[in-house]
Design a protein around this motif. Structure first.
Motif, PDB file in Angstrom:
ATOM      1  N   VAL A  11       0.853  -1.190   0.000  1.00 18.47           N
ATOM      2  CA  VAL A  11       0.000   0.000   0.000  1.00 18.47           C
ATOM      3  C   VAL A  11       0.890   1.241   0.000  1.00 18.47           C
ATOM      4  O   VAL A  11       2.007   1.211   0.533  1.00 18.47           O
ATOM      5  CB  VAL A  11      -0.961  -0.007   1.210  1.00 18.47           C
ATOM      6  N   GLN A  12       0.413   2.305  -0.589  1.00 18.50           N
ATOM      7  CA  GLN A  12       1.170   3.559  -0.612  1.00 18.50           C
ATOM      8  C   GLN A  12       1.051   4.287   0.723  1.00 18.50           C
ATOM      9  O   GLN A  12       0.052   4.097   1.448  1.00 18.50           O
ATOM     10  CB  GLN A  12       0.660   4.454  -1.737  1.00 18.50           C
ATOM     11  N   PRO A  13       2.025   5.094   1.053  1.00 20.22           N
ATOM     12  CA  PRO A  13       1.910   5.905   2.281  1.00 20.22           C
ATOM     13  C   PRO A  13       0.608   6.694   2.294  1.00 20.22           C
ATOM     14  O   PRO A  13       0.206   7.261   1.272  1.00 20.22           O
ATOM     15  CB  PRO A  13       3.129   6.819   2.202  1.00 20.22           C
ATOM     16  N   GLY A  14      -0.036   6.696   3.455  1.00 20.76           N
ATOM     17  CA  GLY A  14      -1.326   7.361   3.587  1.00 20.76           C
ATOM     18  C   GLY A  14      -2.505   6.468   3.294  1.00 20.76           C
ATOM     19  O   GLY A  14      -3.654   6.851   3.529  1.00 20.76           O
ATOM     20  N   GLY A  15      -2.240   5.286   2.771  1.00 19.86           N
ATOM     21  CA  GLY A  15      -3.309   4.360   2.421  1.00 19.86           C
ATOM     22  C   GLY A  15      -3.808   3.555   3.595  1.00 19.86           C
ATOM     23  O   GLY A  15      -3.381   3.748   4.744  1.00 19.86           O
ATOM     24  N   SER A  16      -4.712   2.633   3.302  1.00 18.55           N
ATOM     25  CA  SER A  16      -5.353   1.813   4.330  1.00 18.55           C
ATOM     26  C   SER A  16      -5.303   0.338   3.963  1.00 18.55           C
ATOM     27  O   SER A  16      -5.273  -0.028   2.785  1.00 18.55           O
ATOM     28  CB  SER A  16      -6.823   2.225   4.500  1.00 18.55           C
ATOM     29  N   LEU A  17      -5.301  -0.473   4.998  1.00 20.03           N
ATOM     30  CA  LEU A  17      -5.426  -1.925   4.852  1.00 20.03           C
ATOM     31  C   LEU A  17      -6.258  -2.442   6.007  1.00 20.03           C
ATOM     32  O   LEU A  17      -6.269  -1.849   7.092  1.00 20.03           O
ATOM     33  CB  LEU A  17      -4.058  -2.621   4.889  1.00 20.03           C
ATOM     34  N   ARG A  18      -6.914  -3.564   5.783  1.00 21.24           N
ATOM     35  CA  ARG A  18      -7.640  -4.217   6.861  1.00 21.24           C
ATOM     36  C   ARG A  18      -7.150  -5.651   6.965  1.00 21.24           C
ATOM     37  O   ARG A  18      -7.228  -6.416   6.008  1.00 21.24           O
ATOM     38  CB  ARG A  18      -9.146  -4.198   6.628  1.00 21.24           C
ATOM     39  N   LEU A  19      -6.651  -5.990   8.141  1.00 20.25           N
ATOM     40  CA  LEU A  19      -6.209  -7.345   8.419  1.00 20.25           C
ATOM     41  C   LEU A  19      -7.319  -8.105   9.134  1.00 20.25           C
ATOM     42  O   LEU A  19      -8.061  -7.530   9.932  1.00 20.25           O
ATOM     43  CB  LEU A  19      -4.951  -7.338   9.286  1.00 20.25           C
ATOM     44  N   SER A  20      -7.379  -9.392   8.841  1.00 20.91           N
ATOM     45  CA  SER A  20      -8.384 -10.244   9.467  1.00 20.91           C
ATOM     46  C   SER A  20      -7.710 -11.484  10.042  1.00 20.91           C
ATOM     47  O   SER A  20      -6.746 -11.998   9.462  1.00 20.91           O
ATOM     48  CB  SER A  20      -9.433 -10.652   8.429  1.00 20.91           C
ATOM     49  N   CYS A  21      -8.197 -11.946  11.175  1.00 22.69           N
ATOM     50  CA  CYS A  21      -7.670 -13.166  11.789  1.00 22.69           C
ATOM     51  C   CYS A  21      -8.851 -13.981  12.290  1.00 22.69           C
ATOM     52  O   CYS A  21      -9.640 -13.490  13.110  1.00 22.69           O
ATOM     53  CB  CYS A  21      -6.735 -12.834  12.932  1.00 22.69           C
ATOM     54  N   ALA A  22      -8.940 -15.193  11.808  1.00 25.90           N
ATOM     55  CA  ALA A  22     -10.036 -16.074  12.199  1.00 25.90           C
ATOM     56  C   ALA A  22      -9.510 -17.239  13.020  1.00 25.90           C
ATOM     57  O   ALA A  22      -8.539 -17.897  12.621  1.00 25.90           O
ATOM     58  CB  ALA A  22     -10.764 -16.594  10.967  1.00 25.90           C
ATOM     59  N   ALA A  23     -10.128 -17.481  14.149  1.00 24.04           N
ATOM     60  CA  ALA A  23      -9.772 -18.610  15.000  1.00 24.04           C
ATOM     61  C   ALA A  23     -10.689 -19.786  14.683  1.00 24.04           C
ATOM     62  O   ALA A  23     -11.904 -19.614  14.582  1.00 24.04           O
ATOM     63  CB  ALA A  23      -9.893 -18.233  16.470  1.00 24.04           C
ATOM     64  N   SER A  24     -10.092 -20.950  14.520  1.00 19.96           N
ATOM     65  CA  SER A  24     -10.887 -22.138  14.221  1.00 19.96           C
ATOM     66  C   SER A  24     -10.411 -23.305  15.083  1.00 19.96           C
ATOM     67  O   SER A  24      -9.336 -23.264  15.671  1.00 19.96           O
ATOM     68  CB  SER A  24     -10.771 -22.491  12.736  1.00 19.96           C
ATOM     69  N   GLY A  25     -11.224 -24.323  15.134  1.00 21.13           N
ATOM     70  CA  GLY A  25     -10.892 -25.474  15.963  1.00 21.13           C
ATOM     71  C   GLY A  25     -11.705 -25.453  17.241  1.00 21.13           C
ATOM     72  O   GLY A  25     -12.830 -24.973  17.279  1.00 21.13           O
ATOM     73  N   SER A  26     -11.097 -25.933  18.308  1.00 24.82           N
ATOM     74  CA  SER A  26     -11.788 -26.021  19.600  1.00 24.82           C
ATOM     75  C   SER A  26     -11.725 -24.682  20.332  1.00 24.82           C
ATOM     76  O   SER A  26     -11.037 -24.529  21.333  1.00 24.82           O
ATOM     77  CB  SER A  26     -11.165 -27.128  20.445  1.00 24.82           C
TER      78      SER A  26
END
Length: 114
Positions: A11-26
């Motif tokens: 991403v360029q400076p000043g831009g945005s990103l969205r990270l996602s983390c999914a937990a699975s299992g028990s």
């Protein structure tokens, strides 16, 4: 339990990103979930953390630019990153304390560059 992180990229400076983390299992009780990051040659540092009660903690460098949130129904935590700087370039790791045990995701690379 597995943590699957996604959403990194270039991403360029000043831009945005969205990270996602999914937990699975028990996944019975999520005590907290968090994002850490590690830049080349630097120690891993806390980016943001959210508890099962919704309390949040951010690294000092965030300064209002990032927001951590969760979707409890999907056992997912999101990190919305705005106003990104080259200094935010790092591998971002998802972390969780789930049913009293710590887990790490595989990391997703974020590169901020023009």
């Amino acid at each position: 339990v597995q943590l699957q992180a996604s959403g990194g990229g270039l991403v360029q400076p000043g831009g945005s990103l969205r990270l996602s983390c999914a937990a699975s299992g028990s996944v019975f009780i999520i005590n907290y979930m968090a994002w850490y990051r590690q830049a080349p040659g630097k120690q891993r540092e806390l980016v943001a953390l959210i508890t099962n009660l919704g309390s949040t903690t951010y690294g000092d460098f965030v300064k209002g630019r990032f927001t951590i949130s969760r979707d409890s129904a999907k056992n997912t935590v999101l990190l919305q990153m705005n106003s990104l700087k080259p200094g935010d370039t790092a591998v971002y790791y998802c972390n969780g304390l789930i049913s009293g045990k710590g887990y790490w995701g595989q990391g997703t690379k974020v590169t901020v560059s023009s």
